[in-house]
Write an enzyme that holds these catalytic residues in place. Structure first.
Site, mmCIF file in Angstrom:
data_model
loop_
_atom_site.group_PDB
_atom_site.id
_atom_site.type_symbol
_atom_site.label_atom_id
_atom_site.label_comp_id
_atom_site.label_asym_id
_atom_site.label_seq_id
_atom_site.Cartn_x
_atom_site.Cartn_y
_atom_site.Cartn_z
ATOM 1 C CB CYS A 119 35.726 37.120 36.465
ATOM 2 S SG CYS A 119 36.208 36.782 37.503
ATOM 3 C CB CYS A 129 37.917 36.853 41.536
ATOM 4 S SG CYS A 129 39.389 38.521 40.388
ATOM 5 C CE LYS A 194 42.967 37.632 35.408
ATOM 6 N NZ LYS A 194 41.231 37.934 34.752
ATOM 7 N NE ARG A 204 42.839 44.580 37.711
ATOM 8 C CZ ARG A 204 43.741 44.074 38.400
ATOM 9 N NH1 ARG A 204 44.248 45.066 39.241
ATOM 10 N NH2 ARG A 204 44.092 43.163 38.348
ATOM 11 N NE ARG A 216 40.657 41.594 41.354
ATOM 12 C CZ ARG A 216 40.495 42.698 40.115
ATOM 13 N NH1 ARG A 216 40.913 43.117 38.637
ATOM 14 N NH2 ARG A 216 39.160 43.437 40.392
ATOM 15 C CD GLU A 232 47.279 27.987 37.737
ATOM 16 O OE1 GLU A 232 45.936 26.929 38.317
ATOM 17 O OE2 GLU A 232 47.095 28.061 38.538
ATOM 18 C CE LYS A 247 42.659 39.319 30.848
ATOM 19 N NZ LYS A 247 41.438 39.553 31.700
ATOM 20 C CB SER A 273 42.947 46.939 28.727
ATOM 21 O OG SER A 273 43.543 46.981 30.300
ATOM 22 C CE1 TYR A 312 38.918 45.239 25.273
ATOM 23 C CE2 TYR A 312 40.960 45.042 25.740
ATOM 24 C CZ TYR A 312 39.702 44.945 25.892
ATOM 25 O OH TYR A 312 39.469 44.473 27.077
#
Length: 324
Positions: A119, A129, A194, A204, A216, A232, A247, A273, A312
């Site tokens: 990206c 992006c 996404k 971010r 976005r 998609e 996502k 995140s 994570y």
């Protein structure tokens, strides 16, 4: 009550519950994200993501080695470059931290799977992006730059390219560029679905990728839509995607289930995140049992149909699974 109808019999002990368990979370399902930065000997905790670090390429090798030693088969690499410009040219610079980290990790750990996030938002001065025309992201002129980035990551050793930009046609552009450059065996994991989500906030901060103006929503998906998600996925498969991703994961498990039921392709989810940081914050206050919450959350993603979970929490989960 009739003695013939006793579902509780199959919950009577840990051993019985294990025997009849329908969904199993395994360390081999996990991908661990790494954030690489310029420099050496840097391991700096990200304030909005406790337990996650900015790593210089040399330290990223050590982090990847620890993950691999725990049985985690793959890492996905994000980066903060030394410089940013309007087109994001540091994204395909072979001296950028991402490419350096990939090369070092593959040299030290040939068997680990290295996934490259493709990206431009981390590399552009404006934080969007793709290339701008006025204040709009121009889809078609961005495709060539994404393809250049993908090829540079393949050259650095990436096994899988994961475009997360949501430009139309980018899977085909990247597939053609990889094939033409001699990387036909490099896979594509498409961020096919996404959403323009509020759950990306801590990322971010970690990746210094917030847009300098606007948002976005003109290229990432509307959270209200599910039928569009199926279109998609169809498009990205037709263009050559090998793996499909949804996502975020947790609040889109209905989408994960729909994709799983409709498409017979490997399916990844990203435990993003915001999902991670909310758990860490609540655990720090003593409001939740972190281990139980995390394991239950990731099992829900597997149960919904995910084959691969980018999280994570991967290192902690790998240790917890070893304890069981």
């Amino acid at each position: 009550m009739s003695s013939l109808l006793r579902p509780r019999r199959l919950r009577a002990s840990a051993g019985i519950r294990q025997l009849v368990r329908e969904t199993t979370l395994e360390v081999g399902n996990l991908v661990y994200p790494l954030f690489v930065v310029p420099g050496n000997q840097i391991r700096r905790e990200i304030s909005s993501m406790p337990g996650v670090f900015h790593l210089s390429p040399d330290m990223a090798v050590k982090e990847a080695a620890e993950a691999f030693s725990l049985g985690i088969p793959a890492v996905i690499i994000f980066g903060l470059p030394e410089y940013k410009d309007a087109e994001g040219s540091s994204a395909w610079d072979m001296n950028s931290p991402v490419q350096k980290a990939m090369s070092l990790i593959k040299a030290a750990l040939p068997e680990i799977v290295v996934i490259g996030d493709v990206c431009l938002c981390e590399y552009t001065s404006h934080g969007h992006c793709g290339l701008l025309k006025g204040r709009e992201v121009d889809n078609d002129s961005t495709l060539e730059l994404l393809a250049k980035t993908a090829v540079s990551q393949a050259q650095a050793g990436a096994d899988i390219i994961a475009p997360s930009d949501m430009m139309d046609g980018r899977i085909l552009a990247i597939r053609n560029a990889l094939n033409e450059s001699g990387y036909s065996n490099v896979s594509i994991m498409s961020y096919a679905v996404k959403y323009a989500s509020a759950y990306y906030g801590p990322f971010r901060d970690a990746a210094d990728s917030a847009p300098q103006f606007g948002d976005r929503k003109s290229y990432q998906m509307d959270p209200a839509n599910s039928r569009e998600a199926m279109r998609e996925v169809e498009l990205d498969i037709a263009e050559g995607a090998d793996i499909i991703m949804v996502k975020p994961a947790l609040v889109y498990l209905d989408i994960v289930r729909q994709v799983r039921d409709r498409f017979d392709y490997p399916l990844a989810v990203y435990n993003v995140s915001g999902e991670y940081s909310m758990v860490k914050a609540a655990a720090a206050q003593g409001w939740i049992d972190e281990k139980r919450i995390v394991m239950e959350t990731l099992v829900s993603m597997k149960r919904a149909g995910a084959d691969i979970i980018i999280t994570y929490h991967a290192m902690d989960v790998a240790r917890w699974l070893k304890e069981e």
